[in-house]
Design an enzyme around this catalytic site. Structure first.
Site, PDB file in Angstrom:
ATOM      1  N   THR A 194      58.329 -36.213  61.077  1.00  0.00           N
ATOM      2  CA  THR A 194      58.746 -35.348  62.329  1.00  0.00           C
ATOM      3  C   THR A 194      58.997 -36.256  63.566  1.00  0.00           C
ATOM      4  O   THR A 194      58.415 -37.388  63.466  1.00  0.00           O
ATOM      5  CB  THR A 194      57.256 -34.585  62.609  1.00  0.00           C
ATOM      6  OG1 THR A 194      56.853 -33.543  61.601  1.00  0.00           O
ATOM      7  CG2 THR A 194      57.268 -34.016  64.163  1.00  0.00           C
ATOM      8  N   ARG A 222      55.811 -20.099  57.337  1.00  0.00           N
ATOM      9  CA  ARG A 222      54.755 -20.951  58.147  1.00  0.00           C
ATOM     10  C   ARG A 222      55.471 -21.365  59.296  1.00  0.00           C
ATOM     11  O   ARG A 222      56.345 -22.282  59.256  1.00  0.00           O
ATOM     12  CB  ARG A 222      54.171 -21.778  56.987  1.00  0.00           C
ATOM     13  CG  ARG A 222      53.182 -23.090  57.638  1.00  0.00           C
ATOM     14  CD  ARG A 222      53.722 -24.125  58.084  1.00  0.00           C
ATOM     15  NE  ARG A 222      52.609 -25.145  58.494  1.00  0.00           N
ATOM     16  CZ  ARG A 222      53.017 -26.338  59.124  1.00  0.00           C
ATOM     17  NH1 ARG A 222      54.175 -26.824  59.376  1.00  0.00           N
ATOM     18  NH2 ARG A 222      52.214 -27.058  59.361  1.00  0.00           N
ATOM     19  N   GLY A 224      54.449 -24.509  62.078  1.00  0.00           N
ATOM     20  CA  GLY A 224      53.360 -25.719  62.293  1.00  0.00           C
ATOM     21  C   GLY A 224      53.003 -25.747  64.072  1.00  0.00           C
ATOM     22  O   GLY A 224      53.254 -24.672  64.852  1.00  0.00           O
ATOM     23  N   ASP A 225      52.492 -26.897  64.209  1.00  0.00           N
ATOM     24  CA  ASP A 225      52.135 -27.009  65.687  1.00  0.00           C
ATOM     25  C   ASP A 225      53.397 -27.360  66.505  1.00  0.00           C
ATOM     26  O   ASP A 225      53.100 -27.221  67.977  1.00  0.00           O
ATOM     27  CB  ASP A 225      51.025 -28.234  65.672  1.00  0.00           C
ATOM     28  CG  ASP A 225      51.782 -29.557  65.192  1.00  0.00           C
ATOM     29  OD1 ASP A 225      52.479 -29.314  64.079  1.00  0.00           O
ATOM     30  OD2 ASP A 225      51.418 -30.638  65.933  1.00  0.00           O
ATOM     31  N   THR A 245      52.382 -35.395  65.815  1.00  0.00           N
ATOM     32  CA  THR A 245      52.902 -35.366  64.596  1.00  0.00           C
ATOM     33  C   THR A 245      51.449 -35.267  63.951  1.00  0.00           C
ATOM     34  O   THR A 245      50.669 -36.045  63.850  1.00  0.00           O
ATOM     35  CB  THR A 245      53.857 -36.188  64.225  1.00  0.00           C
ATOM     36  OG1 THR A 245      54.069 -36.409  62.749  1.00  0.00           O
ATOM     37  CG2 THR A 245      53.201 -37.780  64.517  1.00  0.00           C
ATOM     38  N   GLY A 246      51.682 -34.573  62.482  1.00  0.00           N
ATOM     39  CA  GLY A 246      50.574 -34.810  61.681  1.00  0.00           C
ATOM     40  C   GLY A 246      50.339 -33.126  60.929  1.00  0.00           C
ATOM     41  O   GLY A 246      51.210 -32.306  60.816  1.00  0.00           O
ATOM     42  N   GLY A 248      49.904 -29.692  60.781  1.00  0.00           N
ATOM     43  CA  GLY A 248      49.999 -28.866  62.103  1.00  0.00           C
ATOM     44  C   GLY A 248      48.970 -27.766  62.264  1.00  0.00           C
ATOM     45  O   GLY A 248      48.470 -27.308  63.461  1.00  0.00           O
TER      46      GLY A 248
END
Ligand code: ASP
Length: 328
Positions: A194, A222, A224-225, A245-246, A248
């Site tokens: 990301t 889906r 994500g964050d 990043t990670g 989410g």
């Protein structure tokens, strides 16, 4: 009698000689990440490692050139991210990972700390640079967040470049999907990639942006964050800019980017303390990943709780500084 003032004087002298924590932390006009995850030293070839380093440096130099010529932090964030989106190495744009359905669904967001305006997009499937969709939403829409077909239609109306979905195919990412399916892993986060950027321009304006293909084997639909303002992306002048990043789902539930800003704004924490505590708490709660950030004075933070986070920063006149692993 004069012992007390003497002790006081010694204390003041000692304090002025001891560098404060923010003096030890580097200052920059641009900080970027290329994802956090489980790649550790030795797990990628030297030539791949060099390719990551070179692409991150190019991104930093492009963004910095813009700031140096008087450009805005918003444009610097966008140009730095576009460079990473065009590379197959990162999980954004060209190198986006696959959903369970073997499609690519990309998320992006950008926020202007000067105005508090933001733009975000999710479910992008055929627009070459998803960060441009977020930017177009910010600049040319009354909305903040567009999804799927509506986002793509809007992007085309704005004249953004469309590509065939095959543009986003990379064998490496497809193999990762097959691997994840075979091992019955619900989602996979071992691939770094990301991308995100935070910039501070010469007018003191902060901006942040993030772009991703999400997580390998994610369910279609889906989100994500990354495009959730306050979770994966946030900027506020005078406070900070953050890109995450990670995993989410955790970054959304713990509203990571805004939590860091709120600690600085309301609890008077330094960006170093705020960001490291939030990433530490996240780990305690099972959330893996990291953030990059700049405060209003350009103090750089890049905390993460995984084995590596591709990251780098650059000052107005210095050389680009890039690091990949936790022991870098
Ligand atoms: N945060 C991204 C997501 O959950 C993935 C990542 O940063 O690796 O979609």
């Amino acid at each position: 009698m004069f012992l007390r003032p003497l002790i006081l004087l010694i204390c003041v002298l000692l304090m002025s000689c001891t560098p404060s924590s923010s003096e030890k932390t580097p200052k920059a006009v641009l900080v970027i990440h290329g994802g956090a995850g489980w790649i550790s030293r030795g797990s990628v070839s030297d030539s791949m490692e060099q390719a990551y380093v070179n692409t991150l440096k190019e991104s930093l130099l492009k963004g910095r050139a813009l700031i140096k010529s008087g450009g805005s932090s918003l444009d610097a964030v966008q140009i730095a991210i576009e460079h990473l989106e065009d590379s197959p190495l990162f999980n954004a744009g060209k190198g986006s990972v696959f959903t369970y359905n073997e499609t690519n669904e990309m998320d992006s967001a950008i926020m202007d700390g000067a105005t508090g305006n933001a733009g975000a997009a999710t479910g992008i499937a055929t627009i070459k640079n998803p960060i441009q969709v977020a930017r177009a939403v910010l600049d040319h829409s009354v909305h903040v967040f567009l999804s799927g077909a509506g986002a793509e239609e809007f992007a085309l109306e704005q004249g953004l470049t469309q590509v065939d979905s095959s543009y986003f195919f990379t064998q490496n990412n497809f193999d990762k999907l097959l691997e994840a399916k075979a091992s019955m892993k619900e989602v996979k986060q071992d691939k770094l990639g990301t991308v995100g950027a935070v910039a501070l321009d010469q007018n003191g304006n902060l901006a942040a942006g993030t772009s991703t293909g999400g997580m390998t084997n994610k369910r279609y639909g889906r989100i994500g964050d990354v495009p959730v303002i306050g979770a994966g992306t946030y900027a506020e002048n005078g406070v900070c800019g953050i890109s995450a990043t990670g995993h989410g789902e955790y970054f959304i539930r713990y509203v990571v980017a805004h939590d860091i800003a709120a600690r600085i704004k309301y609890a008077n924490q330094s960006i170093e303390k705020a960001s490291s505590e939030v990433i530490e708490n996240l780990k305690t709660n099972g959330g893996l990943g990291g953030v990059i950030g700049l405060d209003a004075t350009g103090t750089v933070v890049m905390p993460f709780n995984t084995k590596g986070m591709f990251r780098g920063y650059i000052s107005l006149d210095g050389e680009p500084v890039v690091a990949l692993y936790s022991d870098d």
